[in-house]
Design an enzyme around this catalytic site. Structure first.
Site, PDB file in Angstrom:
ATOM      1  N   LYS A   1     -15.300 -11.239  -4.228  1.00 51.09           N
ATOM      2  CA  LYS A   1     -16.030 -10.142  -3.564  1.00 51.09           C
ATOM      3  C   LYS A   1     -17.117 -10.710  -2.660  1.00 51.09           C
ATOM      4  O   LYS A   1     -17.271 -10.286  -1.522  1.00 51.09           O
ATOM      5  CB  LYS A   1     -16.689  -9.191  -4.576  1.00 51.09           C
ATOM      6  CG  LYS A   1     -15.783  -8.272  -5.334  1.00 51.09           C
ATOM      7  CD  LYS A   1     -15.225  -7.110  -4.542  1.00 51.09           C
ATOM      8  CE  LYS A   1     -13.905  -7.464  -3.927  1.00 51.09           C
ATOM      9  NZ  LYS A   1     -12.698  -7.222  -4.620  1.00 51.09           N
TER      10      LYS A   1
ATOM     11  N   CYS B   1      -7.640  14.723  -3.657  1.00 52.26           N
ATOM     12  CA  CYS B   1      -7.173  15.405  -2.451  1.00 52.26           C
ATOM     13  C   CYS B   1      -8.375  16.094  -1.828  1.00 52.26           C
ATOM     14  O   CYS B   1      -9.450  16.123  -2.409  1.00 52.26           O
ATOM     15  CB  CYS B   1      -6.143  16.475  -2.803  1.00 52.26           C
ATOM     16  SG  CYS B   1      -4.739  15.844  -3.736  1.00 52.26           S
TER      17      CYS B   1
ATOM     18  N   ASN C   1      -7.120  20.310  -6.152  1.00 52.43           N
ATOM     19  CA  ASN C   1      -7.475  18.883  -6.252  1.00 52.43           C
ATOM     20  C   ASN C   1      -7.749  18.613  -7.721  1.00 52.43           C
ATOM     21  O   ASN C   1      -8.602  19.288  -8.307  1.00 52.43           O
ATOM     22  CB  ASN C   1      -8.726  18.616  -5.394  1.00 52.43           C
ATOM     23  CG  ASN C   1      -9.391  17.290  -5.720  1.00 52.43           C
ATOM     24  OD1 ASN C   1     -10.599  17.175  -5.677  1.00 52.43           O
ATOM     25  ND2 ASN C   1      -8.617  16.291  -6.060  1.00 52.43           N
ATOM     26  N   GLY C   2      -7.035  17.669  -8.299  1.00 48.08           N
ATOM     27  CA  GLY C   2      -7.265  17.354  -9.712  1.00 48.08           C
ATOM     28  C   GLY C   2      -5.952  17.059 -10.411  1.00 48.08           C
ATOM     29  O   GLY C   2      -4.927  16.816  -9.753  1.00 48.08           O
TER      30      GLY C   2
ATOM     31  N   GLU D   1     -13.240 -12.701  -9.688  1.00 51.50           N
ATOM     32  CA  GLU D   1     -13.365 -11.486  -8.870  1.00 51.50           C
ATOM     33  C   GLU D   1     -14.760 -11.396  -8.249  1.00 51.50           C
ATOM     34  O   GLU D   1     -14.903 -11.015  -7.087  1.00 51.50           O
ATOM     35  CB  GLU D   1     -13.046 -10.261  -9.741  1.00 51.50           C
ATOM     36  CG  GLU D   1     -13.178  -8.909  -9.068  1.00 51.50           C
ATOM     37  CD  GLU D   1     -12.291  -8.716  -7.844  1.00 51.50           C
ATOM     38  OE1 GLU D   1     -11.438  -9.569  -7.560  1.00 51.50           O
ATOM     39  OE2 GLU D   1     -12.497  -7.707  -7.148  1.00 51.50           O
TER      40      GLU D   1
ATOM     41  N   GLU E   1     -15.621 -12.476   0.488  1.00 43.21           N
ATOM     42  CA  GLU E   1     -14.935 -11.713   1.526  1.00 43.21           C
ATOM     43  C   GLU E   1     -15.857 -10.803   2.325  1.00 43.21           C
ATOM     44  O   GLU E   1     -15.583 -10.535   3.480  1.00 43.21           O
ATOM     45  CB  GLU E   1     -13.720 -10.953   0.975  1.00 43.21           C
ATOM     46  CG  GLU E   1     -14.010  -9.908  -0.042  1.00 43.21           C
ATOM     47  CD  GLU E   1     -12.743  -9.282  -0.609  1.00 43.21           C
ATOM     48  OE1 GLU E   1     -11.690  -9.345   0.032  1.00 43.21           O
ATOM     49  OE2 GLU E   1     -12.834  -8.705  -1.705  1.00 43.21           O
TER      50      GLU E   1
ATOM     51  N   HIS F   1     -15.834 -30.370 -16.241  1.00 45.99           N
ATOM     52  CA  HIS F   1     -14.769 -31.270 -15.759  1.00 45.99           C
ATOM     53  C   HIS F   1     -14.833 -31.473 -14.246  1.00 45.99           C
ATOM     54  O   HIS F   1     -13.860 -31.910 -13.651  1.00 45.99           O
ATOM     55  CB  HIS F   1     -13.400 -30.722 -16.171  1.00 45.99           C
ATOM     56  CG  HIS F   1     -13.251 -30.600 -17.657  1.00 45.99           C
ATOM     57  ND1 HIS F   1     -13.168 -31.692 -18.486  1.00 45.99           N
ATOM     58  CD2 HIS F   1     -13.221 -29.522 -18.470  1.00 45.99           C
ATOM     59  CE1 HIS F   1     -13.069 -31.297 -19.740  1.00 45.99           C
ATOM     60  NE2 HIS F   1     -13.105 -29.979 -19.757  1.00 45.99           N
TER      61      HIS F   1
ATOM     62  N   ARG G   1     -10.122  11.532   1.720  1.00 50.49           N
ATOM     63  CA  ARG G   1      -9.787  11.830   0.325  1.00 50.49           C
ATOM     64  C   ARG G   1      -8.277  11.773   0.073  1.00 50.49           C
ATOM     65  O   ARG G   1      -7.839  11.851  -1.079  1.00 50.49           O
ATOM     66  CB  ARG G   1     -10.290  13.220  -0.065  1.00 50.49           C
ATOM     67  CG  ARG G   1     -11.795  13.377   0.043  1.00 50.49           C
ATOM     68  CD  ARG G   1     -12.211  14.777  -0.336  1.00 50.49           C
ATOM     69  NE  ARG G   1     -11.896  15.077  -1.709  1.00 50.49           N
ATOM     70  CZ  ARG G   1     -12.657  14.780  -2.747  1.00 50.49           C
ATOM     71  NH1 ARG G   1     -13.807  14.178  -2.551  1.00 50.49           N
ATOM     72  NH2 ARG G   1     -12.291  15.090  -3.968  1.00 50.49           N
TER      73      ARG G   1
ATOM     74  N   LYS H   1      -6.720  -4.151   5.073  1.00 50.12           N
ATOM     75  CA  LYS H   1      -6.613  -3.432   3.800  1.00 50.12           C
ATOM     76  C   LYS H   1      -5.225  -3.609   3.190  1.00 50.12           C
ATOM     77  O   LYS H   1      -5.077  -3.718   1.987  1.00 50.12           O
ATOM     78  CB  LYS H   1      -6.933  -1.947   4.025  1.00 50.12           C
ATOM     79  CG  LYS H   1      -7.033  -1.127   2.752  1.00 50.12           C
ATOM     80  CD  LYS H   1      -8.252  -1.515   1.929  1.00 50.12           C
ATOM     81  CE  LYS H   1      -8.283  -0.872   0.561  1.00 50.12           C
ATOM     82  NZ  LYS H   1      -9.107  -1.622  -0.383  1.00 50.12           N
TER      83      LYS H   1
ATOM     84  N   TRP I   1      -3.350  13.598  -1.658  1.00 48.94           N
ATOM     85  CA  TRP I   1      -3.213  12.222  -2.137  1.00 48.94           C
ATOM     86  C   TRP I   1      -2.406  12.371  -3.404  1.00 48.94           C
ATOM     87  O   TRP I   1      -2.934  12.795  -4.435  1.00 48.94           O
ATOM     88  CB  TRP I   1      -4.585  11.621  -2.385  1.00 48.94           C
ATOM     89  CG  TRP I   1      -4.528  10.221  -2.905  1.00 48.94           C
ATOM     90  CD1 TRP I   1      -4.661   9.824  -4.203  1.00 48.94           C
ATOM     91  CD2 TRP I   1      -4.335   9.039  -2.140  1.00 48.94           C
ATOM     92  NE1 TRP I   1      -4.559   8.459  -4.270  1.00 48.94           N
ATOM     93  CE2 TRP I   1      -4.364   7.951  -3.030  1.00 48.94           C
ATOM     94  CE3 TRP I   1      -4.136   8.797  -0.776  1.00 48.94           C
ATOM     95  CZ2 TRP I   1      -4.202   6.639  -2.591  1.00 48.94           C
ATOM     96  CZ3 TRP I   1      -3.976   7.491  -0.364  1.00 48.94           C
ATOM     97  CH2 TRP I   1      -4.008   6.427  -1.268  1.00 48.94           C
TER      98      TRP I   1
HETATM   99  C1  F6R Z   1      -9.787  -8.110  -2.174  1.00 47.06           C
HETATM  100  C2  F6R Z   1      -8.584  -7.384  -1.854  1.00 47.06           C
HETATM  101  C3  F6R Z   1      -7.320  -8.141  -1.706  1.00 47.06           C
HETATM  102  C4  F6R Z   1      -6.157  -7.332  -2.303  1.00 47.06           C
HETATM  103  C5  F6R Z   1      -4.823  -8.045  -2.018  1.00 47.06           C
HETATM  104  C6  F6R Z   1      -3.673  -7.315  -2.682  1.00 47.06           C
HETATM  105  O1  F6R Z   1     -10.890  -7.255  -2.267  1.00 47.06           O
HETATM  106  O2  F6R Z   1      -8.605  -6.182  -1.711  1.00 47.06           O
HETATM  107  O3  F6R Z   1      -7.403  -9.381  -2.296  1.00 47.06           O
HETATM  108  O4  F6R Z   1      -6.365  -7.202  -3.670  1.00 47.06           O
HETATM  109  O5  F6R Z   1      -4.603  -8.103  -0.649  1.00 47.06           O
HETATM  110  O6  F6R Z   1      -3.589  -6.014  -2.217  1.00 47.06           O
HETATM  111  P1  F6R Z   1      -2.787  -4.915  -3.014  1.00 47.06           P
HETATM  112  O7  F6R Z   1      -3.506  -4.661  -4.290  1.00 47.06           O
HETATM  113  O8  F6R Z   1      -2.787  -3.710  -2.098  1.00 47.06           O
HETATM  114  O9  F6R Z   1      -1.418  -5.455  -3.252  1.00 47.06           O
END
Ligand code: F6R
Length: 610
Positions: A487, A2, A98-99, A483, A490, A506, A27, A605, A74
């Site tokens: 990363k 927070c 916060n904590g 992963e 994207e 294969h 935050r 996001k 948060w």
């Molecule tokens: C990749 C990324 C996305 C999310 C996906 C699921 O860096 O962030 O692949 O992981 O859209 O999102 P959540 O976890 O919010 O369901």
């Protein structure tokens, strides 16, 4: 995570506090509140939602007074709601925090037995009541805060005002950040430097175990035990934008480096090191549910799906339960055989991903028990689930998920150890060993981040023009290879593929030539020797090998072009460490290419479409 601010000076405090909160909104932003002392009494205004809701509320009911505290929340304990928003008031004190207070449950019980009326679900209100209890015994505010904090275990940065002391703010810190700002005839406190920067450049960074009393003219710091402290005053020359990112160039980089803290917070109060076990508290699952679980489904999308894939290794080996991993969008494309006896764990950073939400709903309709692992409290998936386990990574702003991924791994490992112990699959000794390994993890992650940053940056610079990159991993590190590739794709728009190391021969091996960097994950675990064979196959085809390996593995050094070392760790823990250089690699390639790292093209996001 927070944000907190405090002000004591000559100006009206409310606009200064709101301005500070705006700079801390990164935050947390599910609710906010202010408490302002007008010289006679404290008035509190709180509102659910973004800061503008609080501004509206303060506009409708102005808060005069030149001493005050403010909070942007948060949620960690208790859903976002006005009653759970800070400040929390008990008797004559108002508190922001916060904590995470780990022992809030026993303290709550004791206070309630003693007649305290606790109205919210938060751990913070407990602190307010503890301070009030001490004040009633006759101490001043400083002594009462000391007396209260002596009873508290966990992480906190708090700011407290008391009706009887209109000219003093008392603040304290342990494990959560708190910075003091020094002005002329006014003083400030805040979770982070950005909140203070428009008002002063002179700051004191409070250390763990310290308290401070702020008046208009003075700032006095002491330890929790009462010894005076001479603190260093620093002058900050950051721009406000730099400050919001704590000096990092992008939120993604800041969040990569926040991972040790995110892991500590996710494990906080859930590891019982004294008894070598996982406490059932706040896992979304209780002992009585354990015998009814016959099978586990892990359901997620994207990065969360990679965490789920690692989770399957944990669940199968530590609990002995048959475990499937499902892409949420695909689960609904089938007629899955799910029903009572199945535990469906829906994993989602945002808690709002529509595919995951709909898959979890389908599972619930079919009679399964649904457990949500989410980072955003009160979001849609935990709301519909039967149980909820929150990762406590704090808001993730960079679109590419980093700290939420490792926090999800921690949540899954905790759950698997908890179930494994209760199902008799894990001995008390093995459970205690895993608990200790988890407790060490954040230190190891810090070492890896600090120790590999420069090397990985150099590698990224050298390979920035590569058009294709392969990532290979086996066992628990196969999802980490996926992963690493995701990363890179994207944020840098470079074509990258993750493969199970053993699968390369294969087909994908045809892709390898001297223009293709091949990142091979070969930490010391049960898969290491087989993976070394695959590393050699890639090397023999001319691939430029970047190995992620356990320190002092000479064979890896001999066969690889470059080696990024991680410390020795039990097999279950290696993914937390191997993923860090891959995140850094993707970050630096993207940064050298000059892409929009925090908001890559075509991505959002939170994905609320199917
Ligand atoms: C990749 C990324 C996305 C999310 C996906 C699921 O860096 O962030 O692949 O992981 O859209 O999102 P959540 O976890 O919010 O369901």
């Amino acid at each position: 995570m927070c944000g907190i601010v405090g002000y004591v000076g000559k100006e009206d405090s409310a606009p200064i506090l709101i301005d500070g909160l705006r700079r801390l909104e990164y935050r947390g932003y599910d609710s906010a509140g202010l408490a302002v002392h007008d010289g006679e009494r404290i008035q509190v205004v709180r509102a659910v939602g973004k800061l503008r809701e609080l501004e509206k509320a303060v506009g409708a009911a102005p808060l005069p007074g030149s001493l005050g505290i403010g909070h942007t929340r948060w949620a960690t304990h208790g859903r976002p709601s006005e009653i759970n928003a800070h400040p929390h008031v008990a008797g004559k004190v108002a508190v922001i925090h916060n904590g995470i207070i780990e022992n809030h449950m026993p303290l709550r019980e004791r206070l309630e037995k003693g007649g305290s009326e606790i109205v919210s679900d938060t751990d913070t209100e407990i602190v307010a009541h503890l301070i009030d209890e001490q004040l009633r015994k006759g101490g001043d505010l400083l002594a009462s805060v000391r007396g209260a904090l002596a009873q508290v275990e966990g992480a906190y940065a708090i700011a407290v005002t008391s009706q009887d002391e209109p000219d003093r703010l008392v603040v304290a810190k342990s494990a959560s950040p708190l910075v003091l700002g020094l002005g002329e005839g006014e003083n400030f406190c805040g979770s982070d430097i950005p909140a203070l920067l428009p008002y002063t450049k002179r700051v004191i960074v409070l250390e763990d175990g310290q308290l401070a009393v702020l008046t208009r003219e003075t700032v006095e710091i002491s330890t929790l035990e009462g010894a005076p402290v001479e603190a260093e005053v620093r002058t900050i020359d950051w721009s406000p934008m730099m400050a919001e990112k704590a000096g990092y160039k992008h939120f993604m980089l800041k969040e990569i480096f926040e991972q040790p803290r995110a892991i500590e917070d996710t494990l906080r109060g859930r590891l019982d090191r004294e008894h070598g076990d996982i406490t059932g508290a706040e896992l979304g699952l209780a002992d009585e549910h354990v015998p009814g679980i016959e099978r586990v489904y892990l359901v997620a999308c994207g990065t969360s799906h990679h965490a789920a894939m690692a989770g399957r290794y944990y669940f199968e080996s530590l609990t002995g339960l048959p475990t499937s991993v499902e892409l949420a969008s695909e689960l609904r494309a089938r007629d899955p055989v799910i029903g009572p006896g199945d535990l469906v764990i829906a994993i989602s950073q945002s808690g709002e991903t529509l595919d995951t939400l709909m898959a979890a709903k389908l599972a619930k309709e079919k009679g399964a028990r649904v457990l949500a692992i989410a980072n955003v409290m009160g979001s849609a998936i935990p709301r519909m689930a039967d149980g909820e386990l929150y990762t406590r990574a704090g808001p993730e702003i960079g679109v590419a998920s980093t700290k939420c991924f490792t926090a999800q791994l921690a949540a899954l490992l905790m759950l698997a150890v908890y179930l494994g112990r209760r199902r008799g699959r894990l001995s008390p000794e093995r459970t205690a060993e895993l608990v200790e390994a988890m407790a060490r993890l954040s230190h190891q992650m810090r070492d890896v981040l600090q120790g590999t940053r420069q090397l990985v940056m150099n590698l990224a610079r050298r390979h920035v023009d590569a058009r294709d990159v392969l990532f290979l991993g086996r066992g628990l590190n196969f999802p980490i290879a996926l992963e690493g590739a995701l990363k890179l794709k994207e944020i840098s728009y470079v074509h990258a593929e993750g493969y199970a190391s053993g699968e390369m021969k294969h087909g994908p091996i045809a892709l390898i030539d001297s223009a293709v960097p091949v990142v091979v994950l070969v930490p010391q675990d049960e898969c290491r020797d087989k993976s070394m064979g695959n590393l050699q196959e890639a090397k023999a085809r001319g691939g430029r090998i970047i190995a992620i390996a356990t320190e002092s593995d000479d064979e890896v050094h001999q066969l690889s072009d470059d080696v990024v070392e991680i410390p020795a760790a039990g097999s279950e823990l290696t993914p937390f460490l191997t993923v860090l250089p891959l995140q850094l690699y993707a970050y630096y390639v993207a940064d050298f290419k000059g892409t929009d790292v925090d908001q890559p093209r075509n991505l959002a996001k939170t994905v609320t479409v199917e």
